[in-house]
Scaffold this motif. Sequence first.
Motif, PDB file in Angstrom:
ATOM      1  N   THR A 136     -14.886   7.953   3.179  1.00 27.02           N
ATOM      2  CA  THR A 136     -14.837   9.383   2.864  1.00 27.02           C
ATOM      3  C   THR A 136     -14.734  10.236   4.115  1.00 27.02           C
ATOM      4  OG1 THR A 136     -17.265   9.370   2.786  1.00 27.02           O
ATOM      5  CG2 THR A 136     -16.099   9.081   0.696  1.00 27.02           C
ATOM      6  N   ASP A 137     -15.360   9.794   5.223  1.00 22.75           N
ATOM      7  CA  ASP A 137     -15.264  10.580   6.463  1.00 22.75           C
ATOM      8  C   ASP A 137     -13.817  10.649   6.940  1.00 22.75           C
ATOM      9  OD1 ASP A 137     -17.965  10.971   6.433  1.00 22.75           O
ATOM     10  OD2 ASP A 137     -18.420   9.304   7.780  1.00 22.75           O
ATOM     11  N   LEU A 138     -13.136   9.509   6.889  1.00 23.87           N
ATOM     12  CA  LEU A 138     -11.738   9.483   7.317  1.00 23.87           C
ATOM     13  C   LEU A 138     -10.866  10.272   6.342  1.00 23.87           C
ATOM     14  CD1 LEU A 138      -9.734   8.493   9.379  1.00 23.87           C
ATOM     15  CD2 LEU A 138      -9.506   6.356   8.097  1.00 23.87           C
ATOM     16  N   GLN A 139     -11.175  10.186   5.048  1.00 25.74           N
ATOM     17  CA  GLN A 139     -10.407  10.963   4.085  1.00 25.74           C
ATOM     18  C   GLN A 139     -10.591  12.463   4.322  1.00 25.74           C
ATOM     19  OE1 GLN A 139     -11.685  11.129   0.046  1.00 25.74           O
ATOM     20  NE2 GLN A 139      -9.603  11.206  -0.773  1.00 25.74           N
ATOM     21  N   GLY A 140     -11.831  12.863   4.645  1.00 23.13           N
ATOM     22  CA  GLY A 140     -12.066  14.263   4.956  1.00 23.13           C
ATOM     23  C   GLY A 140     -11.269  14.709   6.167  1.00 23.13           C
ATOM     24  N   PHE A 141     -11.161  13.840   7.162  1.00 19.58           N
ATOM     25  CA  PHE A 141     -10.361  14.186   8.346  1.00 19.58           C
ATOM     26  C   PHE A 141      -8.881  14.317   7.967  1.00 19.58           C
ATOM     27  CE2 PHE A 141      -7.672  12.761  11.877  1.00 19.58           C
ATOM     28  CZ  PHE A 141      -8.020  13.711  12.831  1.00 19.58           C
ATOM     29  N   VAL A 142      -8.402  13.426   7.093  1.00 19.61           N
ATOM     30  CA  VAL A 142      -7.003  13.497   6.650  1.00 19.61           C
ATOM     31  C   VAL A 142      -6.749  14.819   5.935  1.00 19.61           C
ATOM     32  CG1 VAL A 142      -5.289  12.479   5.095  1.00 19.61           C
ATOM     33  CG2 VAL A 142      -6.699  11.003   6.535  1.00 19.61           C
ATOM     34  N   LYS A 143      -7.696  15.244   5.085  1.00 22.49           N
ATOM     35  CA  LYS A 143      -7.543  16.524   4.379  1.00 22.49           C
ATOM     36  C   LYS A 143      -7.489  17.686   5.370  1.00 22.49           C
ATOM     37  CE  LYS A 143      -9.727  15.299  -0.030  1.00 22.49           C
ATOM     38  NZ  LYS A 143      -8.543  15.646  -0.859  1.00 22.49           N
ATOM     39  N   PHE A 158       0.805  -1.215   0.000  1.00 21.68           N
ATOM     40  CA  PHE A 158       0.000   0.000   0.000  1.00 21.68           C
ATOM     41  C   PHE A 158       0.837   1.263   0.000  1.00 21.68           C
ATOM     42  CE2 PHE A 158       0.231  -1.979   4.211  1.00 21.68           C
ATOM     43  CZ  PHE A 158       1.022  -1.058   4.873  1.00 21.68           C
ATOM     44  N   ALA A 159       2.133   1.152   0.272  1.00 25.11           N
ATOM     45  CA  ALA A 159       2.984   2.349   0.320  1.00 25.11           C
ATOM     46  C   ALA A 159       3.000   3.022  -1.047  1.00 25.11           C
ATOM     47  CB  ALA A 159       4.400   1.981   0.737  1.00 25.11           C
ATOM     48  N   GLY A 160       2.771   4.334  -1.068  1.00 23.73           N
ATOM     49  CA  GLY A 160       2.772   5.100  -2.302  1.00 23.73           C
ATOM     50  C   GLY A 160       1.416   5.174  -2.977  1.00 23.73           C
ATOM     51  N   ARG A 161       0.428   4.427  -2.495  1.00 24.19           N
ATOM     52  CA  ARG A 161      -0.907   4.468  -3.092  1.00 24.19           C
ATOM     53  C   ARG A 161      -1.727   5.596  -2.475  1.00 24.19           C
ATOM     54  NH1 ARG A 161      -2.642  -0.022  -5.980  1.00 24.19           N
ATOM     55  NH2 ARG A 161      -1.194  -1.776  -6.002  1.00 24.19           N
ATOM     56  N   ASN A 162      -2.712   6.055  -3.237  1.00 23.72           N
ATOM     57  CA  ASN A 162      -3.594   7.096  -2.741  1.00 23.72           C
ATOM     58  C   ASN A 162      -4.388   6.578  -1.543  1.00 23.72           C
ATOM     59  OD1 ASN A 162      -6.488   8.527  -2.890  1.00 23.72           O
ATOM     60  ND2 ASN A 162      -4.931   9.920  -3.678  1.00 23.72           N
ATOM     61  N   PHE A 163      -4.621   7.458  -0.570  1.00 22.77           N
ATOM     62  CA  PHE A 163      -5.279   7.055   0.667  1.00 22.77           C
ATOM     63  C   PHE A 163      -6.644   6.416   0.389  1.00 22.77           C
ATOM     64  CE2 PHE A 163      -8.061   7.828   4.266  1.00 22.77           C
ATOM     65  CZ  PHE A 163      -7.290   7.396   5.337  1.00 22.77           C
ATOM     66  N   LEU A 164      -7.458   7.075  -0.442  1.00 21.32           N
ATOM     67  CA  LEU A 164      -8.819   6.579  -0.692  1.00 21.32           C
ATOM     68  C   LEU A 164      -8.792   5.282  -1.485  1.00 21.32           C
ATOM     69  CD1 LEU A 164     -11.725   7.329  -0.102  1.00 21.32           C
ATOM     70  CD2 LEU A 164     -11.833   8.526  -2.278  1.00 21.32           C
ATOM     71  N   GLU A 165      -7.720   5.022  -2.217  1.00 21.69           N
ATOM     72  CA  GLU A 165      -7.610   3.779  -2.968  1.00 21.69           C
ATOM     73  C   GLU A 165      -7.444   2.591  -2.026  1.00 21.69           C
ATOM     74  OE1 GLU A 165      -4.623   1.737  -6.304  1.00 21.69           O
ATOM     75  OE2 GLU A 165      -4.375   3.840  -5.709  1.00 21.69           O
ATOM     76  N   VAL A 166      -6.796   2.808  -0.892  1.00 23.92           N
ATOM     77  CA  VAL A 166      -6.546   1.721   0.064  1.00 23.92           C
ATOM     78  C   VAL A 166      -7.640   1.657   1.120  1.00 23.92           C
ATOM     79  CG1 VAL A 166      -4.889   0.806   1.751  1.00 23.92           C
ATOM     80  CG2 VAL A 166      -4.062   1.925  -0.326  1.00 23.92           C
ATOM     81  N   ILE A 167      -8.017   2.833   1.659  1.00 23.16           N
ATOM     82  CA  ILE A 167      -9.026   2.890   2.721  1.00 23.16           C
ATOM     83  C   ILE A 167     -10.222   3.668   2.175  1.00 23.16           C
ATOM     84  CG2 ILE A 167      -9.530   3.663   5.061  1.00 23.16           C
ATOM     85  CD1 ILE A 167      -6.545   3.450   5.654  1.00 23.16           C
ATOM     86  N   ARG A 168     -11.283   2.966   1.842  1.00 26.00           N
ATOM     87  CA  ARG A 168     -12.437   3.596   1.206  1.00 26.00           C
ATOM     88  C   ARG A 168     -13.415   4.098   2.268  1.00 26.00           C
ATOM     89  NH1 ARG A 168     -12.448   2.507  -4.183  1.00 26.00           N
ATOM     90  NH2 ARG A 168     -11.001   0.889  -4.894  1.00 26.00           N
TER      91      ARG A 168
END
Length: 620
Positions: free
Chosen positions: A328-335, A316-326
């Motif tokens: 959206t709430d967590l992705q929004g927190f990361v942003k 998973f190293a180097g892959r987009n966050f949403l590609e590995v962990i789907r």
Amino acid sequence: MQTRMQAPKAGAARWTSCTRNIGGPVDKSRTLRWQLYVSYVAAIAISFGTLGWYAASSLKEQAFRDAAETLESQALLFSELLKREVEEGKTGQAKQFYQAMGSSLKSRITITAADGRVIDDSHEDPSRMDNHAYRPEVKKALAGETGVSQRYSDTLNAMMVYVAVPVVQGGRLVGTVRVSRPVGYVLGSLASIYVGLLVAAIAAIVIAGLPTVYFSFRIGKLARQLEEAATRFADGDLSRQIEPPLWQEFTGLAAAINRMAEQMRERLDALNRRKLELEAVLSSMVEAVLMVDNEERLINMNQAAIALFRPRQTEFAGRNFLEVIRNTDLQGFVKRAAASDAPIEEDIVIIGATDIHLQAHGTALRHADGHRMGTLIVLNNITRLKNLEQIRKDLVSNASHELRTPMTAIKGFLETLRDGALDDPEAARRFVEIMIRQTNRLTSIIEDMLTLSEVEKTSHKGSLRMERVELSSVLHAVQKEFTPLAQEKQIDLQVECEPGLSARINEQLFQQALVNLVDNAIKYTGQGGKVRIVCRREREMTSVCVEDDGIGIPREHLSRIFERFYRVDAGRSRKMGGTGLGLAIVKHIAAAHGGDVSVQSSPGAGSRFCIHLPTEASRS
């Protein structure tokens, strides 16, 4: 642990690439050995070439000088003969003599008068020859000096060396004698000398080149050893060192490379130790840890994060966050964490078959120089805390409700009695009996709550006193206690237990758990039913089960049946005198013994409640 530490490797990759390119197809003209050999041989060849050129030039000049002297001597000899001819008045009558002498001496003899007119010539008819007064050598001889020149002869079609001397008779210039030879004849004697010089030069180059080949081979071999050592170092093999070479200059280089390898090994060992320590810390953390770069690509995640999100990708190293962990709430927190310089904190819920509550912390991930390289996300799974909080709220709510119901009834009847019901003895007696039942129910609830609290406290402290007890005696004691009630409802109450089966238990608590189970079984089994208390060894567990053929429990209630104050049918349970805590007490008593509970039931087919004790607590 499956964390993958991505230590910086750009420099090492470039070094490895360079060293491996060296090991590829080699251009011979670019090898050190070849260049050394060519350089040494070229230097030797240039040296010998320069020496040979100087020697050849010197020999050539000497040859011309010798030829000029020889020709001058011949010219002087013939000038004496010319003088005699002049004295005797016989000029121009010795042609045959000149021809014979020229042929014998390999020379051409030309006699001119004082005006430059050709009188005689050993190779040509004088009458057909031009006036030689303007020939360089003749012109100088007519001036009373010896003339020497080298030029092309149109008569003989060859390069010639000319020497002319004046002929003086009685103090008067009477003519000149010119003797000449072809240049090729003059230089012919040098050909063998040139061949000898060339052979000597070649032999000298070959002899001098042999040590050059040897030393260039040795230096090339040493260079290959250094190359192989550098390649090993680049590939991570730092255990082997370079043997000290014979030459002092390379000894220092080899020692420097060995020191560099040792320092690299020590630094790599230190980095590996730090990496292992970091991996150990990350793997031992119950919190999920994620690291993302400034482009929201995953850098790393620890085992807790992998177990939490179960990514499909193993790399998973180097892959987009949403590609590995789907999510959206967590992705929004990361942003939001990536956009903030200050640490942030939020609660996130991952919706699924079972909701997962996460307490998310986000902070900047920085290099030692303060430059931001990404964002660090730490996720603490607070699902259990949320569940406990909900259980606490439900417990408070249920306990309040369970306690309020009898208290409300008691208060209502007391107020009724105060308002005049005391004057009616029959009504007052009925009200008092109801208040006694409600008081008994209230007492039962409080006693069960105290029992449950005591079991939890004892279990947490690990101070539960246990001893090995024959299980059949406990089961028969419970059977004896409920025999009157079972006979009242015409229920067949049976005990089945393997002989000699014992377990380390707290007899009083364990009997209390069985009492609760048997009490429920008799309550919810109709007239003429059957209740069995069964004890048997099952694989690695000892199970004590209470089975009935009563009304059963719908499937949707089975997962919550052991919760405090939970009732399948609240009205019916209260009517039968249940507090809603009996099965919760059973569950906690089983847990205090290191075991657990289970239930199997379906409506109309009865129920089977079991307490499972671990192997170390039992022995047959």
